[in-house]
Design an enzyme around this catalytic site. Sequence first.
Site, short mmCIF file in Angstrom:
data_model
loop_
_atom_site.label_atom_id
_atom_site.label_comp_id
_atom_site.label_asym_id
_atom_site.label_seq_id
_atom_site.Cartn_x
_atom_site.Cartn_y
_atom_site.Cartn_z
N HIS A 136 144.59 150.05 36.18
CA HIS A 136 144.79 149.03 37.28
C HIS A 136 145.47 147.99 36.91
CE1 HIS A 136 143.50 146.27 40.65
NE2 HIS A 136 143.28 147.50 41.23
N ASP A 213 137.59 148.59 31.48
CA ASP A 213 137.53 148.11 32.78
C ASP A 213 136.60 149.32 33.41
OD1 ASP A 213 137.83 148.12 35.68
OD2 ASP A 213 139.85 148.12 35.49
N GLN A 216 135.40 151.34 38.04
CA GLN A 216 135.28 152.72 38.82
C GLN A 216 134.08 153.72 38.01
OE1 GLN A 216 136.57 153.56 41.55
NE2 GLN A 216 137.65 151.60 41.69
N LYS A 239 131.75 147.40 44.56
CA LYS A 239 131.92 148.86 44.40
C LYS A 239 130.80 149.60 44.01
CE LYS A 239 136.67 148.12 42.71
NZ LYS A 239 137.30 148.51 43.81
N CYS A 377 147.16 149.74 43.39
CA CYS A 377 147.10 148.86 42.41
C CYS A 377 147.52 149.45 41.08
CB CYS A 377 146.11 147.86 42.32
SG CYS A 377 146.15 146.86 43.93
#
Length: 419
Positions: A136, A213, A216, A239, A377
Amino acid sequence: MNAIQTALETRSSSLLDVENIRADFPILGITVNDKPLVYLDNAASSQMPRQVIDRLVHYQTKQHANIHRGVHYLSEVATSEFEVARRKLQHFINAREEREVIFTSGTTEAINLVMHGYGRKYICAGDEIILTTLEHHANIVPWQMLAEEKGARIRVVPVNDAGELLVDEYEKLFNERTKFVGVTHVSNALGSINPVKEMIAFAHARGVPVLVDGAQAAPHTAVDVQDLDCDFYAFSGHKLCGPTGIGILYGRASILEDMQPFKGGGDMILSVTFEKTTYNTIPHKFEAGTPPIAAAIGLGAAVDYLSGIGMDAIAAHEHALLKYATDQVQSMPGVRIIGTAGQKAAVLSFAVNGVHPHDIGTLLNQEGIAVRTGHHCAQPVMQRFKVPATSRASFAFYNTLDEVDALVAGIRNVQKIFT
């Protein structure tokens, strides 16, 4: 196996009582353009259950005050609830200590905190930072800013046509100048699940720290930072059924203690004079100013909610939805799935021949179906697959097979309009 058999088996094997779960989410009962809402934009932001909403209201109406700065009743209660939320997040990701959990505004701020606090202190001219094609922008741009400032270099791990990282190429990028690795756990654009544990082990064998990261990944699978052995792990509350404006940075305590603060201000200090400031202990050293107290408490309620359902059950249900959707969409002439990794989270990015993704999103919205369109993104991913953008359906544990059917029917209607 045909689609009907697949659907029947998925329904019978589901570990979740989805209809009762859906009753916890007031927004799922609304209509859009006189059609029932089909919300398939969970990778951008998931919805919030009543239990989290109620917790936010309770805090705002019964417990609200500033924290760490008062001896009165409300301040003490708010401080206690804020720190209870930190401990909930510690257990959610299995951090060793609660002081390794830093509240941020989200994944983006968490990554920037690491860039400023670690990168600006330890990355020097000529050093190299390894990122991947799947990142991202939030895990690309801060490192580019640092590289430009320091005279460092970004190295990039390529992916194959399925959207899987080429791990052999990753290993070849390491040399004596490699000083940092940033890798996404799950691609937001494709859903690819990266072998981060193996990548971390390879980097650590060469003395290189790794930031993951997890924006997700954390909403969809159990995360154990001790098992991963990562140095940093970041994710966002909105999220995973929590409020916006809140996120988490996990950092290994020994590294956090040596890092410089990202922001200066109140509560991140022990003492201040015009001659010298002494910084607070972690995690407070990285939490300058009044934090998003209500949002942090709401995030604590969100992880309670998810843990009550069970992350393994959530992952299994979402995998079944993804498989069913993939089987349906890939059989449609003129529709191409972008990202076909063997290991995927519940993200289905696709392109329809002759139709711009924005037109797809607009027409699906007329049917009450919410998907995300654009480059997500993740422009390097789009460049790799030679598409300007994709349409992305992303599933959560409260989605159903009927909603997948609605998506498929909607795509067919789009094709009819453009043929």
